[in-house]
Scaffold this motif. Structure first.
Motif, PDB file in Angstrom:
ATOM      1  N   ALA A  97     -15.111 -19.468 -11.004  1.00 30.72           N
ATOM      2  CA  ALA A  97     -15.548 -18.415  -9.922  1.00 30.72           C
ATOM      3  C   ALA A  97     -14.786 -17.374  -9.899  1.00 30.72           C
ATOM      4  O   ALA A  97     -13.494 -17.183 -10.627  1.00 30.72           O
ATOM      5  N   PRO A  98     -15.147 -16.333  -9.126  1.00 25.05           N
ATOM      6  CA  PRO A  98     -14.268 -15.094  -9.057  1.00 25.05           C
ATOM      7  C   PRO A  98     -12.695 -15.197  -8.696  1.00 25.05           C
ATOM      8  O   PRO A  98     -12.717 -16.236  -7.834  1.00 25.05           O
ATOM      9  N   LEU A  99     -11.766 -14.449  -8.766  1.00 25.62           N
ATOM     10  CA  LEU A  99     -10.391 -14.531  -7.966  1.00 25.62           C
ATOM     11  C   LEU A  99     -10.419 -13.149  -7.242  1.00 25.62           C
ATOM     12  O   LEU A  99     -10.509 -12.245  -7.911  1.00 25.62           O
ATOM     13  N   THR A 100     -10.340 -13.420  -5.743  1.00 30.02           N
ATOM     14  CA  THR A 100     -10.293 -12.149  -5.137  1.00 30.02           C
ATOM     15  C   THR A 100      -8.723 -12.192  -4.676  1.00 30.02           C
ATOM     16  O   THR A 100      -8.291 -13.188  -3.939  1.00 30.02           O
ATOM     17  N   THR A 101      -8.186 -10.945  -4.235  1.00 31.37           N
ATOM     18  CA  THR A 101      -7.004 -10.660  -3.883  1.00 31.37           C
ATOM     19  C   THR A 101      -7.244  -9.882  -2.449  1.00 31.37           C
ATOM     20  O   THR A 101      -8.074  -8.894  -2.377  1.00 31.37           O
ATOM     21  N   CYS A 102      -6.043  -9.742  -1.596  1.00 32.22           N
ATOM     22  CA  CYS A 102      -6.447  -9.067  -0.426  1.00 32.22           C
ATOM     23  C   CYS A 102      -4.692  -8.367  -0.256  1.00 32.22           C
ATOM     24  O   CYS A 102      -3.767  -9.121  -0.546  1.00 32.22           O
ATOM     25  N   ASP A 103      -4.639  -7.076  -0.135  1.00 31.37           N
ATOM     26  CA  ASP A 103      -3.431  -6.469   0.324  1.00 31.37           C
ATOM     27  C   ASP A 103      -2.916  -6.428   1.731  1.00 31.37           C
ATOM     28  O   ASP A 103      -1.975  -5.675   1.763  1.00 31.37           O
ATOM     29  N   ALA A 104      -3.460  -7.240   2.460  1.00 31.29           N
ATOM     30  CA  ALA A 104      -2.971  -7.120   3.988  1.00 31.29           C
ATOM     31  C   ALA A 104      -1.670  -7.931   4.006  1.00 31.29           C
ATOM     32  O   ALA A 104      -1.358  -8.687   3.303  1.00 31.29           O
ATOM     33  N   SER A 105      -0.751  -7.245   4.807  1.00 26.69           N
ATOM     34  CA  SER A 105       0.524  -7.871   5.063  1.00 26.69           C
ATOM     35  C   SER A 105       0.555  -8.503   6.571  1.00 26.69           C
ATOM     36  O   SER A 105      -0.284  -8.038   7.459  1.00 26.69           O
ATOM     37  N   ASP A 106       0.980  -9.646   6.420  1.00 28.28           N
ATOM     38  CA  ASP A 106       1.113 -10.327   7.649  1.00 28.28           C
ATOM     39  C   ASP A 106       2.289  -9.820   8.734  1.00 28.28           C
ATOM     40  O   ASP A 106       2.482 -10.459   9.898  1.00 28.28           O
ATOM     41  N   ALA A 107       3.087  -8.952   8.237  1.00 29.71           N
ATOM     42  CA  ALA A 107       4.029  -8.370   9.181  1.00 29.71           C
ATOM     43  C   ALA A 107       3.509  -7.369  10.374  1.00 29.71           C
ATOM     44  O   ALA A 107       2.500  -6.714  10.327  1.00 29.71           O
ATOM     45  N   TRP A 108       4.265  -7.488  11.528  1.00 28.02           N
ATOM     46  CA  TRP A 108       3.604  -6.614  12.794  1.00 28.02           C
ATOM     47  C   TRP A 108       3.892  -5.293  12.549  1.00 28.02           C
ATOM     48  O   TRP A 108       4.646  -5.106  11.579  1.00 28.02           O
ATOM     49  N   ARG A 109       2.772  -4.458  12.789  1.00 24.52           N
ATOM     50  CA  ARG A 109       2.519  -3.014  12.753  1.00 24.52           C
ATOM     51  C   ARG A 109       2.184  -2.500  14.087  1.00 24.52           C
ATOM     52  O   ARG A 109       1.397  -3.113  14.804  1.00 24.52           O
ATOM     53  N   ALA A 110       2.552  -1.283  14.201  1.00 25.95           N
ATOM     54  CA  ALA A 110       2.051  -0.410  15.354  1.00 25.95           C
ATOM     55  C   ALA A 110       0.699   0.279  15.213  1.00 25.95           C
ATOM     56  O   ALA A 110       0.173   0.769  16.345  1.00 25.95           O
ATOM     57  N   THR A 111       0.303   0.398  14.265  1.00 26.59           N
ATOM     58  CA  THR A 111      -1.030   1.103  13.917  1.00 26.59           C
ATOM     59  C   THR A 111      -2.266   0.298  13.251  1.00 26.59           C
ATOM     60  O   THR A 111      -1.936  -0.895  12.598  1.00 26.59           O
ATOM     61  N   ASN A 112      -3.213   0.847  13.203  1.00 30.58           N
ATOM     62  CA  ASN A 112      -4.470   0.191  12.447  1.00 30.58           C
ATOM     63  C   ASN A 112      -4.123  -0.120  11.240  1.00 30.58           C
ATOM     64  O   ASN A 112      -3.335   0.576  10.088  1.00 30.58           O
ATOM     65  N   ALA A 113      -4.646  -1.202  10.308  1.00 31.32           N
ATOM     66  CA  ALA A 113      -4.417  -1.549   9.136  1.00 31.32           C
ATOM     67  C   ALA A 113      -5.802  -1.090   8.175  1.00 31.32           C
ATOM     68  O   ALA A 113      -6.727  -1.559   8.677  1.00 31.32           O
ATOM     69  N   THR A 114      -5.403  -0.798   7.028  1.00 29.46           N
ATOM     70  CA  THR A 114      -6.607  -0.461   6.163  1.00 29.46           C
ATOM     71  C   THR A 114      -6.422  -1.561   4.959  1.00 29.46           C
ATOM     72  O   THR A 114      -5.298  -1.556   4.414  1.00 29.46           O
TER      73      THR A 114
END
Length: 407
Positions: A97-114
């Protein structure tokens, strides 16, 4: 799609047209470039991309849909007409199967995340999917925004052209767009004890408070760890604010602490003499430089206390009293001062026992008797026949022929 071959080069041949987009070409897991399949008119059997100079070994090539297109194209589709291989085609073995990665950080932030998802597969990634929390499944085509406050869970996975589906992975995005709120318990009224301890409490419902800071009377800001100790007479200002784990900074607030530990001091202008001979007005003056005077009370001759507004007048012979005390706005009360004084505005009356008829013997003693019902006689003075003034201590002895006058 993916294909295998043993050789050194190949050409990617495709149909070009107004509704075709951009394809990505990779060899042995390395992206070699992109092929733009757009043309204003349909043209067939067009060489759109070439790879050359490969080692004469077995290679795996991949042609993928990118979802991007020429600005003039009306769609993003891709196609394959033919492959011109310099070598021999071989079967491609799908490793899984494919391997998918995500660049999301689980640290708290004050703005929208892309959030960007990236998938790889030896036979090519057919599609990548994601879901935000319990929302609908969405096909991934480009980086997407996460804007909801709080914790958002991203579930994601990919499938390849062989039909292999990747197990679902998750990533977390935490957003807190609101600053924390800090409160204080500073007293609203004047305080008579020092020091005064002020507690600051920072609260944040999402990411939580990271720190609370304060400045006392304009001093350099400090990290709050213990109640702020405020001392010294007068008015003090505490500026304070908090930050949260997302980096939001609260707008500074202020608390005021007023301290006055000393009672007012009142003075009077009553003469300090045993007896006063005329009616008197007593003026009271209070000194209070911190919280200010709240009231000055006095009582005249034992009457009910009242607020002082003007000099207090006393008349009438006899003994008088004035009692007074002041209270400041902080509630400090001065000890009561009580003064007793005496007023006697009536002169004494002196009588004599001089005989009213002619006397045939000399000397003639004359007794002087002073009377003063209030302060009492202090001294009696007399003079005989206009002579020197003398202090009366014994009966006046009058001698000599004729008429004599005792004043």
């Amino acid at each position: 799609m993916s294909f295998g071959f043993t050789g050194t080069a190949f050409d990617y041949v495709a149909l070009k047209g107004p509704n075709y987009g951009v394809a990505r070409v990779s060899v042995d897991g390395v992206v070699r470039g992109t092929a733009d399949l757009y043309s204003s008119a349909f043209t067939y059997q067009q060489k759109v991309f070439s790879v050359a100079g490969l080692g004469d070994t077995t290679h795996t090539a991949l042609i993928e849909w990118t979802g991007s297109k020429n600005a003039s194209a009306t769609a993003t589709r891709i196609n394959l007409d033919a492959l011109d291989i310099i070598g021999t085609p071989v079967a491609v073995t799908d490793a899984g199967a494919p391997l998918t990665t995500c660049d999301a950080s689980d640290a708290w932030r004050a703005t929208n995340a892309t959030v960007t998802l990236s998938a790889t597969d030896d036979t090519g990634v057919k599609a990548t999917y994601y879901r935000l929390d319990t929302g609908a499944v969405t096909t991934y085509t480009a980086p997407f925004a996460v804007s909801a406050e709080g914790t958002t869970t991203i579930a994601f996975w990919s499938v390849d052209y062989s039909g292999n589906a990747e197990a679902t992975s998750t990533a977390t995005v935490r957003i807190d767009k609101h600053a924390p709120t800090t409160t204080d318990n500073a007293p609203l009224v004047w305080q008579t004890l020092s020091p005064v301890d002020v507690t600051l409490v920072g609260a944040d419902a999402l990411s939580g408070p990271a720190g609370t800071y304060f400045s006392l009377d304009g001093a350099f800001p400090q990290l709050y760890t213990l109640p702020v100790s405020v001392s010294g007479e007068g008015t003090h200002t505490i500026a304070y604010w908090s930050t949260d784990a997302a980096g939001n900074v609260e707008t500074s607030k202020t608390a005021t602490v007023r301290i006055d530990t000393a009672a007012p001091v009142t003075t009077d202008d009553l003469p300090r003499v045993p007896w006063l001979r005329e009616p008197v007005s007593v003026t009271l003056t209070t000194s209070e430089t911190v919280s200010g005077l709240a009231a000055l009370y006095y009582s005249a001759d034992g009457a009910e206390a009242t607020t002082y507004a003007a000099p207090v007048a006393f008349s009438g012979d006899g003994t008088h009293t004035i009692a007074y005390r002041a209270v400041d706005r902080a509630g400090n009360a001065e000890a009561t001062t009580t003064l007793t004084f005496h007023l006697d505005s009536t002169a004494p009356v002196t009588t004599d026992d001089a005989p009213q008829t002619w006397q045939t013997t000399a000397p003639v003693p004359v007794t002087l008797s002073p009377v003063d019902p209030t302060s009492g006689p202090a001294a009696t003075h007399y003079m005989v026949d206009g002579g020197d003034i003398q202090l009366y201590t014994l009966p006046v002895s009058v001698s000599g022929e004729g008429t004599h006058t005792i004043a």
